[in-house]
Design a protein around this motif. Structure first.
Motif, PDB file in Angstrom:
ATOM      1  N   LEU A   1      37.605  56.714  42.292  1.00 52.62           N
ATOM      2  CA  LEU A   1      36.697  55.977  42.745  1.00 52.62           C
ATOM      3  C   LEU A   1      35.819  56.888  43.641  1.00 52.62           C
ATOM      4  O   LEU A   1      34.443  56.966  43.677  1.00 52.62           O
ATOM      5  N   ALA A   2      36.517  57.329  44.669  1.00 54.83           N
ATOM      6  CA  ALA A   2      35.762  58.168  45.670  1.00 54.83           C
ATOM      7  C   ALA A   2      35.109  59.292  45.453  1.00 54.83           C
ATOM      8  O   ALA A   2      34.009  59.823  45.474  1.00 54.83           O
ATOM      9  N   ARG A   3      35.681  59.979  44.228  1.00 54.24           N
ATOM     10  CA  ARG A   3      35.328  61.287  43.899  1.00 54.24           C
ATOM     11  C   ARG A   3      33.934  60.778  42.937  1.00 54.24           C
ATOM     12  O   ARG A   3      32.893  61.569  42.780  1.00 54.24           O
ATOM     13  N   THR A   4      34.048  59.659  42.038  1.00 54.00           N
ATOM     14  CA  THR A   4      32.845  59.201  41.374  1.00 54.00           C
ATOM     15  C   THR A   4      31.563  58.924  42.238  1.00 54.00           C
ATOM     16  O   THR A   4      30.642  59.367  41.870  1.00 54.00           O
ATOM     17  N   VAL A   5      31.886  58.287  43.473  1.00 52.16           N
ATOM     18  CA  VAL A   5      30.960  58.013  44.327  1.00 52.16           C
ATOM     19  C   VAL A   5      30.291  59.315  45.120  1.00 52.16           C
ATOM     20  O   VAL A   5      29.090  59.499  44.970  1.00 52.16           O
ATOM     21  N   GLU A   6      31.048  60.270  45.065  1.00 53.75           N
ATOM     22  CA  GLU A   6      30.571  61.667  45.629  1.00 53.75           C
ATOM     23  C   GLU A   6      29.876  62.307  44.462  1.00 53.75           C
ATOM     24  O   GLU A   6      28.867  62.974  44.819  1.00 53.75           O
ATOM     25  N   ARG A   7      30.376  62.283  43.456  1.00 47.71           N
ATOM     26  CA  ARG A   7      29.463  63.101  42.426  1.00 47.71           C
ATOM     27  C   ARG A   7      27.811  62.269  41.975  1.00 47.71           C
ATOM     28  O   ARG A   7      27.134  62.995  41.936  1.00 47.71           O
ATOM     29  N   ALA A   8      27.930  60.783  42.227  1.00 44.32           N
ATOM     30  CA  ALA A   8      26.972  60.262  41.985  1.00 44.32           C
ATOM     31  C   ALA A   8      25.867  60.233  43.511  1.00 44.32           C
ATOM     32  O   ALA A   8      24.659  60.073  43.082  1.00 44.32           O
ATOM     33  N   HIS A   9      26.592  60.033  44.449  1.00 49.78           N
ATOM     34  CA  HIS A   9      25.727  59.827  45.644  1.00 49.78           C
ATOM     35  C   HIS A   9      25.713  60.898  46.690  1.00 49.78           C
ATOM     36  O   HIS A   9      25.331  60.733  47.891  1.00 49.78           O
TER      37      HIS A   9
ATOM     38  N   GLY B   1      30.510  60.239  49.541  1.00 50.55           N
ATOM     39  CA  GLY B   1      31.805  60.573  49.226  1.00 50.55           C
ATOM     40  C   GLY B   1      33.004  60.691  50.405  1.00 50.55           C
ATOM     41  O   GLY B   1      34.095  60.101  49.930  1.00 50.55           O
ATOM     42  N   ALA B   2      32.724  61.162  51.339  1.00 49.11           N
ATOM     43  CA  ALA B   2      33.734  61.055  52.511  1.00 49.11           C
ATOM     44  C   ALA B   2      33.857  59.875  52.993  1.00 49.11           C
ATOM     45  O   ALA B   2      35.223  59.582  53.350  1.00 49.11           O
ATOM     46  N   ASN B   3      32.908  58.917  53.038  1.00 48.51           N
ATOM     47  CA  ASN B   3      33.284  57.636  53.538  1.00 48.51           C
ATOM     48  C   ASN B   3      34.139  56.929  52.403  1.00 48.51           C
ATOM     49  O   ASN B   3      35.205  56.249  52.665  1.00 48.51           O
ATOM     50  N   ALA B   4      33.895  57.115  51.089  1.00 51.09           N
ATOM     51  CA  ALA B   4      34.558  56.486  50.130  1.00 51.09           C
ATOM     52  C   ALA B   4      36.158  57.068  50.167  1.00 51.09           C
ATOM     53  O   ALA B   4      37.014  56.251  49.989  1.00 51.09           O
TER      54      ALA B   4
ATOM     55  N   ILE C   1      41.109  49.494  45.832  1.00 47.98           N
ATOM     56  CA  ILE C   1      40.061  49.296  46.946  1.00 47.98           C
ATOM     57  C   ILE C   1      39.477  47.674  46.421  1.00 47.98           C
ATOM     58  O   ILE C   1      39.248  46.991  47.378  1.00 47.98           O
ATOM     59  N   GLU C   2      39.129  47.685  45.257  1.00 51.15           N
ATOM     60  CA  GLU C   2      38.445  46.293  44.695  1.00 51.15           C
ATOM     61  C   GLU C   2      39.228  45.117  45.067  1.00 51.15           C
ATOM     62  O   GLU C   2      38.660  44.067  44.897  1.00 51.15           O
ATOM     63  N   ARG C   3      40.408  45.247  45.461  1.00 47.71           N
ATOM     64  CA  ARG C   3      41.127  43.936  45.747  1.00 47.71           C
ATOM     65  C   ARG C   3      41.396  43.886  47.247  1.00 47.71           C
ATOM     66  O   ARG C   3      42.023  42.898  47.664  1.00 47.71           O
ATOM     67  N   LEU C   4      40.768  44.419  48.140  1.00 47.74           N
ATOM     68  CA  LEU C   4      40.585  44.368  49.560  1.00 47.74           C
ATOM     69  C   LEU C   4      39.922  43.076  49.772  1.00 47.74           C
ATOM     70  O   LEU C   4      38.875  43.035  49.209  1.00 47.74           O
ATOM     71  N   THR C   5      40.282  42.340  50.571  1.00 48.66           N
ATOM     72  CA  THR C   5      39.722  41.047  51.159  1.00 48.66           C
ATOM     73  C   THR C   5      38.523  41.492  52.024  1.00 48.66           C
ATOM     74  O   THR C   5      38.424  42.348  52.809  1.00 48.66           O
TER      75      THR C   5
ATOM     76  N   ARG D   1      29.703  49.532  49.511  1.00 42.95           N
ATOM     77  CA  ARG D   1      28.918  48.939  48.469  1.00 42.95           C
ATOM     78  C   ARG D   1      28.902  49.701  47.022  1.00 42.95           C
ATOM     79  O   ARG D   1      29.098  49.525  46.160  1.00 42.95           O
ATOM     80  N   LEU D   2      28.750  51.107  47.312  1.00 46.75           N
ATOM     81  CA  LEU D   2      28.871  51.873  46.361  1.00 46.75           C
ATOM     82  C   LEU D   2      29.878  51.985  45.497  1.00 46.75           C
ATOM     83  O   LEU D   2      30.005  52.293  44.344  1.00 46.75           O
ATOM     84  N   VAL D   3      31.027  52.058  46.433  1.00 47.25           N
ATOM     85  CA  VAL D   3      32.624  52.298  45.918  1.00 47.25           C
ATOM     86  C   VAL D   3      32.561  50.700  44.952  1.00 47.25           C
ATOM     87  O   VAL D   3      33.286  51.054  43.886  1.00 47.25           O
ATOM     88  N   PHE D   4      32.215  49.626  45.418  1.00 47.60           N
ATOM     89  CA  PHE D   4      32.494  48.703  44.498  1.00 47.60           C
ATOM     90  C   PHE D   4      31.481  48.454  43.374  1.00 47.60           C
ATOM     91  O   PHE D   4      32.060  48.023  42.424  1.00 47.60           O
ATOM     92  N   GLU D   5      30.626  49.170  43.281  1.00 42.44           N
ATOM     93  CA  GLU D   5      29.519  49.091  42.397  1.00 42.44           C
ATOM     94  C   GLU D   5      30.150  50.007  41.280  1.00 42.44           C
ATOM     95  O   GLU D   5      29.943  49.906  39.783  1.00 42.44           O
ATOM     96  N   GLN D   6      31.354  50.780  41.431  1.00 46.88           N
ATOM     97  CA  GLN D   6      32.104  51.568  40.424  1.00 46.88           C
ATOM     98  C   GLN D   6      33.103  50.849  39.898  1.00 46.88           C
ATOM     99  O   GLN D   6      33.654  51.114  38.847  1.00 46.88           O
ATOM    100  N   THR D   7      33.334  49.494  40.297  1.00 50.02           N
ATOM    101  CA  THR D   7      34.301  48.723  39.787  1.00 50.02           C
ATOM    102  C   THR D   7      33.775  47.390  39.106  1.00 50.02           C
ATOM    103  O   THR D   7      32.656  47.296  38.979  1.00 50.02           O
ATOM    104  N   ASP D   8      34.619  46.423  38.338  1.00 45.07           N
ATOM    105  CA  ASP D   8      34.100  45.364  37.651  1.00 45.07           C
ATOM    106  C   ASP D   8      34.215  44.288  38.787  1.00 45.07           C
ATOM    107  O   ASP D   8      33.833  43.081  38.703  1.00 45.07           O
ATOM    108  N   GLU D   9      34.606  44.521  40.109  1.00 43.52           N
ATOM    109  CA  GLU D   9      34.515  43.343  41.376  1.00 43.52           C
ATOM    110  C   GLU D   9      33.551  43.436  42.099  1.00 43.52           C
ATOM    111  O   GLU D   9      32.775  44.491  42.124  1.00 43.52           O
ATOM    112  N   SER D  10      32.865  42.473  42.576  1.00 42.00           N
ATOM    113  CA  SER D  10      31.906  42.086  43.625  1.00 42.00           C
ATOM    114  C   SER D  10      32.748  42.422  44.916  1.00 42.00           C
ATOM    115  O   SER D  10      33.752  42.013  45.003  1.00 42.00           O
TER     116      SER D  10
END
Length: 205
Positions: free
Chosen positions: A123-131, A136-139, A154-158, A189-198
């Motif tokens: 997920l983090a690498r996907t964010v880095e490639r896209a943004h 990417g470092a934050n992800a 990540i998407e299961r974090l409360t 938020r960008l990380v979560f955009e790569q998942t199916d979760e809000s």
């Protein structure tokens, strides 16, 4: 990247973790392996030997281990020894929650840590490639936090866990640049955009 460069990077990461009073990832992995070995042992001597090896490994880093049962699963908890007295955590001694590590050992539907870590880093690498590298470092920092401290995707974090990441773990453990700090909430938020979760709300109500 060459093997030497990879080794140098891993060594630098371990040094940074130690400087922050944290356990290096390889120590966490070995502690988990020894704990699982003890749980699966059919011979009491083998079980005791695995636990002694784990405890010596952690004691050399100033940490201690205990098991906690929650939600029908067993969780390995690795805390700095100074937080614990007679097996009980003393809240007043906790200086930085990010130093603690929790790894689920059992439970229906739980992913093993290696698959969780791979998923989060993908997920983090996907964010880095896209943004870009800053997001990417934050992800990657969020991937470290989710995997090493909760053993979660990540998407299961409360919301509470995300707030802990943003308010405590990130400023104390990541050493972000000013550019990274300025956009870290957007990065989450960008990380979560790569998942199916809000993304869960981390705002205090």
């Amino acid at each position: 990247m060459t093997d030497d460069q990879t080794s140098d990077s891993e060594t630098q990461t371990e040094t940074e973790a130690e400087d922050a009073g944290e356990l290096p990832a390889r120590v966490v992995e070995e502690a988990e392996r020894l704990t699982r070995r003890a749980r699966e042992a059919v011979d009491e001597a083998e079980r005791a030997g695995a636990l002694r090896a784990r405890d010596r490994l952690l004691a050399g880093r100033g940490f201690t281990a205990r098991l906690r049962n929650e939600d029908n699963r067993e969780v390995l908890v690795l805390y700095p020894a100074e937080w614990v007295t007679d097996g009980t955590v003393q809240p007043g001694r906790i200086d930085d929650l990010g130093r603690g590590v929790e790894r689920p050992l059992s439970g229906a539907g739980e992913d093993d840590w290696a698959s969780v870590d791979t998923h989060n880093r993908d997920l983090a690498r996907t964010v880095e490639r896209a943004h870009g590298e800053i997001h990417g470092a934050n992800a990657q920092a969020l991937a470290d936090f989710a995997g090493n401290h909760y053993g979660k995707r990540i998407e299961r974090l409360t919301g509470t866990e995300l707030r802990l990441f943003l308010e405590e773990y990130y400023p104390r453990n990541v050493w972000p640049t000013d550019d990274q700090k300025a956009v870290v909430e957007e990065s989450v938020r960008l990380v979560f955009e790569q998942t199916d979760e809000s993304v869960s709300s981390w705002r205090r109500r």
